[in-house]
Design a protein around this motif. Structure first.
Motif, PDB file in Angstrom:
ATOM      1  N   ILE A  88      31.311 -28.025   6.296  1.00  0.00           N
ATOM      2  CA  ILE A  88      32.146 -27.976   5.086  1.00  0.00           C
ATOM      3  C   ILE A  88      31.291 -27.673   3.860  1.00  0.00           C
ATOM      4  CG2 ILE A  88      33.577 -29.366   3.538  1.00  0.00           C
ATOM      5  CD1 ILE A  88      34.679 -30.779   6.004  1.00  0.00           C
ATOM      6  N   THR A  89      30.122 -28.299   3.768  1.00  0.00           N
ATOM      7  CA  THR A  89      29.220 -28.052   2.637  1.00  0.00           C
ATOM      8  C   THR A  89      28.823 -26.584   2.562  1.00  0.00           C
ATOM      9  OG1 THR A  89      28.345 -30.312   2.703  1.00  0.00           O
ATOM     10  CG2 THR A  89      26.986 -28.645   1.622  1.00  0.00           C
ATOM     11  N   LEU A  90      28.449 -26.007   3.709  1.00  0.00           N
ATOM     12  CA  LEU A  90      28.043 -24.602   3.742  1.00  0.00           C
ATOM     13  C   LEU A  90      29.228 -23.680   3.456  1.00  0.00           C
ATOM     14  CD1 LEU A  90      25.716 -24.654   6.891  1.00  0.00           C
ATOM     15  CD2 LEU A  90      25.003 -24.462   4.492  1.00  0.00           C
ATOM     16  N   ALA A  91      30.396 -24.013   3.988  1.00  0.00           N
ATOM     17  CA  ALA A  91      31.593 -23.197   3.767  1.00  0.00           C
ATOM     18  C   ALA A  91      31.974 -23.181   2.289  1.00  0.00           C
ATOM     19  CB  ALA A  91      32.749 -23.722   4.615  1.00  0.00           C
ATOM     20  N   ARG A  92      31.877 -24.327   1.637  1.00  0.00           N
ATOM     21  CA  ARG A  92      32.173 -24.398   0.202  1.00  0.00           C
ATOM     22  C   ARG A  92      31.169 -23.579  -0.601  1.00  0.00           C
ATOM     23  NH1 ARG A  92      33.210 -30.954  -0.073  1.00  0.00           N
ATOM     24  NH2 ARG A  92      35.452 -30.933   0.461  1.00  0.00           N
ATOM     25  N   GLU A  93      29.907 -23.639  -0.192  1.00  0.00           N
ATOM     26  CA  GLU A  93      28.872 -22.890  -0.912  1.00  0.00           C
ATOM     27  C   GLU A  93      29.115 -21.388  -0.808  1.00  0.00           C
ATOM     28  OE1 GLU A  93      24.032 -22.111  -0.832  1.00  0.00           O
ATOM     29  OE2 GLU A  93      24.865 -23.859   0.203  1.00  0.00           O
TER      30      GLU A  93
END
Length: 255
Positions: A88-93
């Motif tokens: 999720i963190t990478l997808a948001r970035e």
């Protein structure tokens, strides 16, 4: 298990209640784990092959975010949670950088106007100049190359294909296609009396580049077109023409 109460001669209702709660909790945890496995496919086939297999069902970020809101997580510690949160963190970035570094930012440079193509059908200008060099030699092009390289590092670490990652991958394909055109150009002085250098692309290279360009633009995914259109960028396709149009309110000089 269920026990018989010797005093009352009836089944202990508290044990029944606990058994029911545990069974429901187990079922909820199992359903959560199945949902995670369906959304986060892992494979030893490699990132490119995974991308091809799930291209048609790229995930929405909201679907990933819903996973961590499941009530079962307040009662059970799931081993996949660290992986899910990292995804999720990478997808948001990637979503934020796609919008803020590539599609929505106004690029300020003295050579922005020079990098634009005139509304002609040929890449060869009226004075014989190769118009693609206006773009590939510009500051905005160098900026685009660096931003794509930087975001690619994040995209490679994201083990799923989100809609924004799919759109980013398409932009990378377009950029690589442009670079392939530039590399295919050979220049040499003509032997037939012309004193200036002439530019050529051999037939095989031209055919390959043309076919690759048609594949990139005519097979663009609908979700990618929707993401671009949300940022006021329209891809218009006809059998005779491919046009990328910045709509009213869009950023004309984004990388």
């Amino acid at each position: 298990g269920v026990q018989w109460n010797e005093t009352c001669g009836v089944v202990d209702t508290e044990i029944l209640r606990i058994s029911h709660v545990v069974r429901n909790l187990f079922q909820s945890a199992d359903m959560w784990q199945s949902a995670v496995s369906a959304l986060l496919p892992y494979s030893s086939k490699g990132q490119d092959m995974i991308l091809e297999e799930v291209r048609h069902r790229a995930l929405e970020l909201i679907d990933l975010e819903e996973i961590v809101k499941n009530n079962v997580l307040s009662k059970v510690k799931m081993p996949q949670m660290k992986t899910v949160r990292n995804v999720i963190t990478l997808a948001r970035e990637i979503k934020a950088r796609l919008e803020n570094e590539l599609l929505c930012i106004e690029f300020m440079s003295t050579d922005v106007n020079k990098s634009r193509f005139p509304d002609d059908k040929s890449l060869v200008g009226r004075n014989g100049d190769f118009l693609l060099y206006r773009l590939t030699g510009s500051e905005i092009y160098a900026c685009l190359r660096e931003r794509l390289r930087s975001i690619s590092e994040t995209a490679q670490r994201l083990t799923v294909v989100t809609q924004e990652k799919l759109a980013f991958q398409w932009l990378v394909e377009v950029f690589q296609w442009v670079e392939e055109i530039e590399k295919a150009v050979t220049d040499y002085s003509s032997l037939d009396g012309y004193k200036r250098t002439r530019l050529f692309i051999d037939f095989n290279s031209a055919t390959r580049i043309l076919m690759k360009g048609e594949d990139i633009f005519f097979n663009i995914e609908d979700v990618t077109k929707e993401i671009l259109r949300a940022q006021k960028i329209s891809i218009r396709l006809t059998p005779q023409r491919i046009a990328v149009v910045v709509l009213k309110g869009g950023v004309a000089n984004s990388p």
